[in-house]
Design a protein around this motif. Structure first.
Motif, PDB file in Angstrom:
ATOM      1  N   GLU A  85      32.850  30.991  41.883  1.00 27.99           N
ATOM      2  CA  GLU A  85      32.578  31.275  40.468  1.00 27.99           C
ATOM      3  C   GLU A  85      31.786  30.110  39.884  1.00 27.99           C
ATOM      4  O   GLU A  85      32.174  28.961  40.015  1.00 27.99           O
ATOM      5  CB  GLU A  85      33.893  31.481  39.720  1.00 27.99           C
ATOM      6  N   LYS A  86      30.662  30.423  39.245  1.00 25.21           N
ATOM      7  CA  LYS A  86      29.793  29.347  38.740  1.00 25.21           C
ATOM      8  C   LYS A  86      30.365  28.642  37.514  1.00 25.21           C
ATOM      9  O   LYS A  86      29.999  27.517  37.215  1.00 25.21           O
ATOM     10  CB  LYS A  86      28.390  29.873  38.440  1.00 25.21           C
ATOM     11  N   GLU A  87      31.262  29.318  36.781  1.00 22.37           N
ATOM     12  CA  GLU A  87      31.865  28.682  35.611  1.00 22.37           C
ATOM     13  C   GLU A  87      33.108  27.885  36.031  1.00 22.37           C
ATOM     14  O   GLU A  87      33.510  27.901  37.198  1.00 22.37           O
ATOM     15  CB  GLU A  87      32.240  29.741  34.576  1.00 22.37           C
ATOM     16  N   ASP A  88      33.730  27.204  35.060  1.00 21.36           N
ATOM     17  CA  ASP A  88      34.898  26.371  35.362  1.00 21.36           C
ATOM     18  C   ASP A  88      36.219  27.122  35.221  1.00 21.36           C
ATOM     19  O   ASP A  88      37.288  26.537  35.373  1.00 21.36           O
ATOM     20  CB  ASP A  88      34.910  25.136  34.442  1.00 21.36           C
ATOM     21  N   SER A  89      36.159  28.407  34.895  1.00 19.83           N
ATOM     22  CA  SER A  89      37.371  29.217  34.797  1.00 19.83           C
ATOM     23  C   SER A  89      37.013  30.669  35.082  1.00 19.83           C
ATOM     24  O   SER A  89      35.830  31.020  35.207  1.00 19.83           O
ATOM     25  CB  SER A  89      38.005  29.071  33.405  1.00 19.83           C
ATOM     26  N   LEU A  90      38.024  31.512  35.167  1.00 13.23           N
ATOM     27  CA  LEU A  90      37.824  32.922  35.491  1.00 13.23           C
ATOM     28  C   LEU A  90      37.433  33.735  34.258  1.00 13.23           C
ATOM     29  O   LEU A  90      37.730  33.358  33.127  1.00 13.23           O
ATOM     30  CB  LEU A  90      39.121  33.505  36.070  1.00 13.23           C
ATOM     31  N   ALA A  91      36.774  34.860  34.524  1.00 19.39           N
ATOM     32  CA  ALA A  91      36.568  35.907  33.508  1.00 19.39           C
ATOM     33  C   ALA A  91      35.847  35.413  32.259  1.00 19.39           C
ATOM     34  O   ALA A  91      36.236  35.728  31.134  1.00 19.39           O
ATOM     35  CB  ALA A  91      37.918  36.533  33.125  1.00 19.39           C
ATOM     36  N   CYS A  92      34.785  34.623  32.452  1.00 19.67           N
ATOM     37  CA  CYS A  92      34.098  34.009  31.307  1.00 19.67           C
ATOM     38  C   CYS A  92      33.081  34.930  30.640  1.00 19.67           C
ATOM     39  O   CYS A  92      32.708  34.687  29.494  1.00 19.67           O
ATOM     40  CB  CYS A  92      33.373  32.736  31.761  1.00 19.67           C
ATOM     41  N   HIS A  93      32.614  35.946  31.333  1.00 18.73           N
ATOM     42  CA  HIS A  93      31.489  36.704  30.785  1.00 18.73           C
ATOM     43  C   HIS A  93      31.889  38.135  30.424  1.00 18.73           C
ATOM     44  O   HIS A  93      32.565  38.337  29.424  1.00 18.73           O
ATOM     45  CB  HIS A  93      30.290  36.589  31.722  1.00 18.73           C
ATOM     46  N   GLN A  94      31.500  39.134  31.178  1.00 15.10           N
ATOM     47  CA  GLN A  94      31.790  40.504  30.737  1.00 15.10           C
ATOM     48  C   GLN A  94      33.293  40.733  30.536  1.00 15.10           C
ATOM     49  O   GLN A  94      33.710  41.342  29.553  1.00 15.10           O
ATOM     50  CB  GLN A  94      31.243  41.514  31.753  1.00 15.10           C
ATOM     51  N   THR A  95      34.110  40.215  31.454  1.00 16.49           N
ATOM     52  CA  THR A  95      35.567  40.417  31.330  1.00 16.49           C
ATOM     53  C   THR A  95      36.105  39.730  30.089  1.00 16.49           C
ATOM     54  O   THR A  95      36.895  40.309  29.335  1.00 16.49           O
ATOM     55  CB  THR A  95      36.286  39.865  32.578  1.00 16.49           C
ATOM     56  N   GLY A  96      35.684  38.494  29.863  1.00 14.32           N
ATOM     57  CA  GLY A  96      36.206  37.703  28.757  1.00 14.32           C
ATOM     58  C   GLY A  96      35.712  38.134  27.400  1.00 14.32           C
ATOM     59  O   GLY A  96      36.277  37.752  26.371  1.00 14.32           O
ATOM     60  N   HIS A  97      34.638  38.936  27.369  1.00 14.59           N
ATOM     61  CA  HIS A  97      34.100  39.432  26.093  1.00 14.59           C
ATOM     62  C   HIS A  97      34.356  40.929  25.926  1.00 14.59           C
ATOM     63  O   HIS A  97      33.735  41.590  25.103  1.00 14.59           O
ATOM     64  CB  HIS A  97      32.593  39.145  26.013  1.00 14.59           C
ATOM     65  N   ASN A  98      35.277  41.451  26.713  1.00 19.12           N
ATOM     66  CA  ASN A  98      35.588  42.872  26.701  1.00 19.12           C
ATOM     67  C   ASN A  98      36.355  43.257  25.435  1.00 19.12           C
ATOM     68  O   ASN A  98      37.122  42.464  24.906  1.00 19.12           O
ATOM     69  CB  ASN A  98      36.435  43.187  27.949  1.00 19.12           C
ATOM     70  N   SER A  99      36.160  44.494  24.973  1.00 24.51           N
ATOM     71  CA  SER A  99      36.849  44.943  23.747  1.00 24.51           C
ATOM     72  C   SER A  99      38.326  45.230  23.980  1.00 24.51           C
ATOM     73  O   SER A  99      39.074  45.422  23.021  1.00 24.51           O
ATOM     74  CB  SER A  99      36.167  46.201  23.192  1.00 24.51           C
ATOM     75  N   GLY A 100      38.753  45.289  25.252  1.00 25.87           N
ATOM     76  CA  GLY A 100      40.170  45.459  25.533  1.00 25.87           C
ATOM     77  C   GLY A 100      40.658  46.889  25.556  1.00 25.87           C
ATOM     78  O   GLY A 100      41.863  47.136  25.533  1.00 25.87           O
ATOM     79  N   VAL A 101      39.737  47.855  25.640  1.00 24.14           N
ATOM     80  CA  VAL A 101      40.149  49.262  25.653  1.00 24.14           C
ATOM     81  C   VAL A 101      40.493  49.689  27.084  1.00 24.14           C
ATOM     82  O   VAL A 101      39.750  49.413  28.022  1.00 24.14           O
ATOM     83  CB  VAL A 101      39.033  50.169  25.094  1.00 24.14           C
ATOM     84  N   ILE A 102      41.633  50.345  27.238  1.00 20.02           N
ATOM     85  CA  ILE A 102      41.986  50.991  28.500  1.00 20.02           C
ATOM     86  C   ILE A 102      41.410  52.408  28.428  1.00 20.02           C
ATOM     87  O   ILE A 102      41.897  53.252  27.672  1.00 20.02           O
ATOM     88  CB  ILE A 102      43.510  51.054  28.705  1.00 20.02           C
ATOM     89  N   HIS A 103      40.343  52.640  29.183  1.00 22.42           N
ATOM     90  CA  HIS A 103      39.637  53.925  29.096  1.00 22.42           C
ATOM     91  C   HIS A 103      40.369  54.999  29.890  1.00 22.42           C
ATOM     92  O   HIS A 103      40.910  54.748  30.966  1.00 22.42           O
ATOM     93  CB  HIS A 103      38.202  53.777  29.590  1.00 22.42           C
ATOM     94  N   SER A 104      40.319  56.212  29.371  1.00 22.40           N
ATOM     95  CA  SER A 104      41.083  57.317  29.948  1.00 22.40           C
ATOM     96  C   SER A 104      40.315  58.082  31.017  1.00 22.40           C
ATOM     97  O   SER A 104      40.913  58.787  31.829  1.00 22.40           O
ATOM     98  CB  SER A 104      41.471  58.288  28.835  1.00 22.40           C
TER      99      SER A 104
END
Length: 398
Positions: free
Chosen positions: A34-53
């Motif tokens: 992972e190029k960043e210093d922590s996990l889930a920095c980009h698409q995952t970390g900026h996700n709206s948090g919806v569990i899609h059906s």
């Protein structure tokens, strides 16, 4: 360092793939770079948090199959590891007569994908779910929910480490060279031997794919989605999730209202071209990346085809009044003063040379690598199912 598998990208899809591989074959020597210093920095970390059906996706498509399967796997994982989530349901609202047939087709598609208890709503019934909404007809989808995907991704990472998988941070992949045992991955700090590369690099997945595949008929086009948040005193206007009927010709869902698991209500997003792949602000600009986007024949065709839609999205990006007007279609009581700046995310949207915005997940294989080249929404909901599929492709080679 010698590995059986190296996964490039520490977002939710890369982590889910690693976890599924370790679940199926604990003895595999596996690392995530992972190029960043922590996990889930980009698409995952900026996700709206919806569990899609799985409501929107063409029956039989990878999106439909993986969303439905991934939905259940995600809920099981959250239950097992005590990660908070809520199945609050959502309403999809037709505000114009022309949208009513589209709403009917949406229900048919959801039913074909196995969703049950979808409920048609008239204007009066809509108010029972969302008292402040404006609409002619609606559809209630009980399966939709909310969760913190960054928390989910971190837990995936913990489980991978517990199973002796390695997480390597702060290293950017620069090249992938053939080697006797498979491939040598060279980063800005080190090099790693591996039998197989799995590319889950999200916004840079096409660039990583081109390190092993000479001919790649697609490019990732970054689209920024910008959000406002409702002021605390106006959160009562939204009980759960309110969506418009989506435009079937455009792979975005339109501005909507989302209650978040951590509290608060988001309003948005729009969808504007980002001037760099990780361009979360309007002022973010990387000339080389923008030039690549503008020079891509497929993007030029998309821009020509959707110029009116694109101009409207860009105008809303700079005009709070225009953004508010779009939101007022669903909630007429919303005013400009009810909104304060929220976050933004960038969607990695694959676009082919002919101007097709790929609507389905895309996994490409070559001799040295398996490339997840398109996994936008519902990628987070589907992560464990995508990881399951990719892990099966990996294990066929061992």
């Amino acid at each position: 360092m010698k590995n059986d598998i190296i996964i490039i990208g520490g977002g939710i899809v890369g982590l889910a793939t690693a976890l599924q591989l370790k679940n199926k074959n604990p003895g595999l020597k596996l690392s995530i770079i992972e190029k960043e210093d922590s996990l889930a920095c980009h698409q995952t970390g900026h996700n709206s948090g919806v569990i899609h059906s799985g409501l929107y996706y063409k029956p039989g498509s990878l999106k439909a199959q993986n969303c439905i399967q991934g939905y259940h796997m995600l809920l099981d994982f959250c239950n097992k590891h005590e990660i908070p989530y809520e199945l609050c349901g959502k309403i999809v609202v037709a505000t114009e007569e022309r949208e009513i047939p589209l709403l009917k087709k949406l229900k048919e598609r959801g039913s074909a994908n196995g969703l049950t208890n979808l409920k048609d709503l008239n204007a009066e019934e809509l108010k029972a779910y969302e008292p402040h909404v404006n609409g002619l007809k609606g559809l209630f989808v009980p399966q939709t929910g909310i969760v913190d995907y960054k928390q989910v991704a971190r837990k995936y990472g913990e489980k991978v480490q517990e199973k002796d998988g390695a997480l390597i941070f702060g290293e950017r992949v620069q090249s992938i060279k053939p080697s006797k045992g498979g491939a040598e991955i060279v980063t800005n700090k080190s090099s790693y031997e591996t039998k197989l590369v799995v590319n889950c690099a999200g916004l840079y997945s096409d660039k990583i794919a081109r390190l092993t595949a000479e001919k790649l008929n697609l490019k990732i086009i970054p689209f920024r989605g910008e959000y406002y948040q409702l002021k605390k005193e106006k959160e009562y206007l939204v009980k759960n999730l309110i969506y418009p009927v989506p435009d079937p010709a455009f792979p975005f869902l339109g501005v909507h209202f989302t209650r978040m698991i951590s509290g608060g209500v988001e309003a948005g997003p729009n969808a504007v071209l980002a001037f760099q792949r990780e361009g979360y602000k309007k002022t973010d600009l990387k000339i080389s990346e923008l030039a690549e986007t503008l020079a891509w024949p497929g993007f030029q065709k998309v821009a020509f085809k959707y110029w009116q839609t694109g101009f409207g999205e860009m105008y809303r990006s700079f005009s709070k009044a225009a953004f508010t007007k779009a939101l007022q279609k669903l909630l007429p009581e919303i005013t400009k003063d009810d909104l304060e700046p929220g976050g933004a995310g960038v969607r990695a949207q694959a676009c082919d040379r002919d101007g097709g915005l790929l609507d389905d997940f895309l996994i490409l294989e070559d001799e040295k690598a398996i490339n997840v080249c398109n996994a936008p929404s519902p990628g987070a909901t589907s992560s464990l199912a995508i990881g399951d599929k990719v892990s099966d492709l990996v294990l066929k080679r061992f």
